[in-house]
Enzyme design. Structure first.
Site, PDB file in Angstrom:
ATOM      1  CB  ALA A  37      -0.915   0.015   1.221  1.00 55.18           C
ATOM      2  N   GLY A  77       0.838  -5.440   1.502  1.00 55.17           N
ATOM      3  CA  GLY A  77      -0.353  -5.773   0.729  1.00 55.17           C
ATOM      4  C   GLY A  77      -0.042  -6.555  -0.525  1.00 55.17           C
ATOM      5  CD  GLU A  80      -1.951  -8.253   3.977  1.00 57.29           C
ATOM      6  OE1 GLU A  80      -2.477  -8.610   5.049  1.00 57.29           O
ATOM      7  OE2 GLU A  80      -1.912  -7.065   3.586  1.00 57.29           O
ATOM      8  CD  GLU A 100       2.142  -4.908   6.151  1.00 60.35           C
ATOM      9  OE1 GLU A 100       1.319  -5.180   5.274  1.00 60.35           O
ATOM     10  OE2 GLU A 100       3.086  -5.668   6.451  1.00 60.35           O
TER      11      GLU A 100
END
Length: 164
Positions: A37, A77, A80, A100
């Site tokens: 992100a 992300g 993910e 993160e």
């Protein structure tokens, strides 16, 4: 970014609806799968749609095989997204991780659930709590990726998609 998330969602829905599509391959651009992100977006007002978790679930629930072609990095992300895919192929020089925690966040698109299911709790906890990046060779040993290649990752992912 919102345009990338929207393109992923639109592409998956289009592929799932098209009977001529037998499998889906997700790759990045310019030799990188995804660095995750854009944290600058965290300070902007929330918009409708554009959440990564539901898109990763959409990938995972696809009835057609979805293969991630991981080049460069798959972080946050980006990893993910790869975890939602049914198969993952990585270039030998690729790096993966959930960094993160290094900025005080936890992975927010269910990576904390999918990673332990795939590689086991001890290895997943190490990745989640330290934020360390692991090389493709280690990812293969852990079972995070199905195959590593030194050649063109996208072509290898297409071959795997055609095989499955």
């Amino acid at each position: 970014s919102l345009p990338v998330l929207q393109a992923l969602e639109d592409g998956l829905k289009k592929a799932d609806a098209d009977p001529s599509v037998k499998a889906v391959m997700i790759c990045g651009e310019n030799g990188k799968f995804s660095a995750g992100a854009d944290i600058r977006g965290f300070s902007t007002p929330k918009r409708l749609g554009g959440a990564l978790g539901p898109i990763v679930s959409l990938i995972e629930s696809s009835e057609k095989p979805v293969v991630a072609a991981i080049e460069g990095v798959a972080l946050g992300g980006g990893l993910e997204v790869a975890l939602g895919c049914h198969y993952r192929i990585a270039h030998v020089k690729a790096q993966m991780g959930l960094p993160e925690v290094t900025i005080g966040l936890l992975p927010g698109a269910e990576g904390t659930q999918r990673l332990p299911r795939l590689i086991g709790v001890p290895a997943a906890l190490d990745m989640i709590t330290t934020g360390k990046h692991i090389p493709a060779t280690e990812a293969l040993k852990l079972g995070l990726v199905d195959e590593i290649v030194e050649e063109n990752t996208i072509e290898a992912a297409i071959r795997l998609a055609n095989k499955v």
